[in-house]
Design a protein around this motif. Structure first.
Motif, short mmCIF file in Angstrom:
data_model
loop_
_atom_site.label_atom_id
_atom_site.label_comp_id
_atom_site.label_asym_id
_atom_site.label_seq_id
_atom_site.Cartn_x
_atom_site.Cartn_y
_atom_site.Cartn_z
N LYS A 55 0.86 -1.18 0.00
CA LYS A 55 0.00 0.00 0.00
C LYS A 55 0.90 1.23 0.00
CE LYS A 55 -4.06 1.65 2.51
NZ LYS A 55 -4.89 1.38 3.71
N MET A 56 0.66 2.14 -0.93
CA MET A 56 1.50 3.32 -1.14
C MET A 56 0.63 4.57 -1.20
SD MET A 56 4.48 1.74 -1.88
CE MET A 56 5.47 3.03 -2.58
N GLU A 57 1.19 5.68 -0.69
CA GLU A 57 0.51 6.97 -0.84
C GLU A 57 1.31 7.83 -1.80
OE1 GLU A 57 -1.55 9.66 2.29
OE2 GLU A 57 0.50 10.42 2.02
N PHE A 58 0.73 8.13 -2.94
CA PHE A 58 1.34 8.98 -3.96
C PHE A 58 0.86 10.41 -3.79
CE2 PHE A 58 2.14 4.99 -6.00
CZ PHE A 58 3.22 5.22 -6.83
N THR A 59 1.72 11.34 -4.10
CA THR A 59 1.34 12.74 -4.25
C THR A 59 1.71 13.13 -5.67
OG1 THR A 59 1.82 13.17 -1.92
CG2 THR A 59 1.63 15.09 -3.38
N ILE A 60 0.70 13.56 -6.43
CA ILE A 60 0.90 13.96 -7.83
C ILE A 60 0.37 15.38 -7.99
CG2 ILE A 60 0.44 13.44 -10.26
CD1 ILE A 60 -0.11 10.53 -9.37
N ASP A 61 1.27 16.30 -8.28
CA ASP A 61 0.92 17.72 -8.39
C ASP A 61 0.06 18.17 -7.21
OD1 ASP A 61 2.41 18.23 -10.67
OD2 ASP A 61 0.75 17.82 -12.04
N GLY A 62 0.46 17.76 -5.99
CA GLY A 62 -0.21 18.18 -4.77
C GLY A 62 -1.42 17.35 -4.35
N GLU A 63 -1.87 16.46 -5.21
CA GLU A 63 -3.04 15.63 -4.90
C GLU A 63 -2.60 14.26 -4.41
OE1 GLU A 63 -6.71 13.60 -7.36
OE2 GLU A 63 -6.06 15.61 -7.96
N LYS A 64 -3.14 13.82 -3.28
CA LYS A 64 -2.77 12.52 -2.70
C LYS A 64 -3.70 11.42 -3.18
CE LYS A 64 -0.60 14.36 1.44
NZ LYS A 64 0.75 14.21 0.98
N LYS A 65 -3.10 10.24 -3.41
CA LYS A 65 -3.88 9.08 -3.85
C LYS A 65 -3.22 7.84 -3.26
CE LYS A 65 -5.88 6.77 -7.73
NZ LYS A 65 -7.08 7.11 -8.40
N VAL A 66 -4.03 6.96 -2.67
CA VAL A 66 -3.52 5.71 -2.09
C VAL A 66 -3.70 4.60 -3.12
CG1 VAL A 66 -3.82 4.00 -0.26
CG2 VAL A 66 -3.97 6.44 0.28
N LEU A 67 -2.64 3.85 -3.30
CA LEU A 67 -2.60 2.74 -4.24
C LEU A 67 -2.33 1.48 -3.44
CD1 LEU A 67 -2.61 2.90 -7.42
CD2 LEU A 67 -0.15 2.57 -7.29
N GLN A 68 -3.06 0.41 -3.71
CA GLN A 68 -2.80 -0.86 -3.04
C GLN A 68 -2.74 -1.98 -4.07
OE1 GLN A 68 -5.74 -1.09 -0.03
NE2 GLN A 68 -7.46 -1.14 -1.43
N GLY A 70 -2.86 -4.47 -6.82
CA GLY A 70 -3.80 -4.60 -7.94
C GLY A 70 -4.23 -3.29 -8.56
N ASP A 71 -3.87 -2.15 -7.94
CA ASP A 71 -4.25 -0.84 -8.47
C ASP A 71 -3.21 -0.31 -9.45
OD1 ASP A 71 -6.50 -0.83 -6.84
OD2 ASP A 71 -5.60 0.50 -5.33
N THR A 72 -3.68 0.50 -10.39
CA THR A 72 -2.83 1.15 -11.39
C THR A 72 -3.02 2.66 -11.27
OG1 THR A 72 -3.09 -0.70 -12.90
CG2 THR A 72 -2.35 1.34 -13.87
N LEU A 73 -1.95 3.39 -11.53
CA LEU A 73 -1.99 4.84 -11.46
C LEU A 73 -1.24 5.43 -12.66
CD1 LEU A 73 -2.67 7.36 -9.67
CD2 LEU A 73 -0.40 7.05 -8.64
N HIS A 74 -1.83 6.43 -13.29
CA HIS A 74 -1.20 7.15 -14.40
C HIS A 74 -0.56 8.42 -13.86
CE1 HIS A 74 -1.33 10.12 -17.78
NE2 HIS A 74 -0.64 9.15 -18.31
N ILE A 75 0.69 8.66 -14.25
CA ILE A 75 1.40 9.88 -13.88
C ILE A 75 1.73 10.60 -15.19
CG2 ILE A 75 3.42 10.87 -12.75
CD1 ILE A 75 3.46 8.25 -11.03
N PRO A 76 1.09 11.74 -15.42
CA PRO A 76 1.31 12.46 -16.68
C PRO A 76 2.73 13.00 -16.82
CG PRO A 76 -0.64 13.30 -15.53
CD PRO A 76 0.10 12.40 -14.57
N SER A 77 3.11 13.29 -18.03
CA SER A 77 4.40 13.92 -18.31
C SER A 77 4.55 15.19 -17.48
CB SER A 77 4.50 14.30 -19.79
OG SER A 77 4.40 13.17 -20.59
N ASN A 78 5.73 15.38 -16.91
CA ASN A 78 6.11 16.59 -16.18
C ASN A 78 5.35 16.82 -14.87
OD1 ASN A 78 8.14 17.41 -18.07
ND2 ASN A 78 6.45 17.89 -19.45
N ALA A 79 4.55 15.87 -14.42
CA ALA A 79 3.84 16.02 -13.15
C ALA A 79 4.83 15.83 -12.00
CB ALA A 79 2.71 15.00 -13.04
N LEU A 80 4.77 16.69 -11.00
CA LEU A 80 5.60 16.55 -9.81
C LEU A 80 4.98 15.44 -8.97
CD1 LEU A 80 7.98 17.61 -8.14
CD2 LEU A 80 6.36 19.18 -7.04
N HIS A 81 5.77 14.40 -8.68
CA HIS A 81 5.22 13.26 -7.95
C HIS A 81 6.24 12.63 -7.02
CE1 HIS A 81 7.02 11.61 -11.62
NE2 HIS A 81 7.16 10.45 -10.98
N GLY A 82 5.72 12.00 -5.97
CA GLY A 82 6.53 11.29 -5.00
C GLY A 82 5.64 10.26 -4.32
#
Length: 108
Positions: A55-68, A70-82
């Motif tokens: 289980k991971m918590e991503f921050t993409i351009d200031g927005e938080k999203k939890v991934l566990q 079986g989940d997939t997440l798209h990170i757009p070009s040039n988006a600030l993420h961690g």
């Protein structure tokens, strides 16, 4: 040049294995200990990440999203993420185009 198919530690509690790339896209597996972080960064590459375990918590351009698992997440070009691992986790990242900065760090 980075050796593909070999695990390397990149940060405390974070290791990765870059899979042999194709002509235009590539994959990388990343393992995280609980509490380990992938620092905020951006790159021009489009990225999909798939949670194989944990289980991971991503921050993409200031927005938080939890991934566990079986989940997939798209990170757009040039988006600030961690990311931070909420539990021991494994991600499979796919990039388009190739991450030359990872494949050939001596050129960057």
């Amino acid at each position: 040049m980075i050796k593909t198919g070999v695990w390397e530690e990149v940060d405390e509690g974070v290791s990765r294995k870059i899979h042999p790339p194709g002509k235009h896209m590539m994959m990388m597996e990343v393992r995280f200990h609980k509490g380990a972080e992938g620092a905020q960064h951006s790159h021009p590459h489009e990225q999909y990440t798939y949670c194989l375990k944990g289980k991971m918590e991503f921050t993409i351009d200031g927005e938080k999203k939890v991934l566990q698992q079986g989940d997939t997440l798209h990170i757009p070009s040039n988006a600030l993420h961690g990311v931070i691992a909420l539990e021991p986790s494994i991600l499979l990242d796919t990039f388009y185009p190739l991450r030359e900065d990872l494949l050939h760090p001596e050129n960057n």
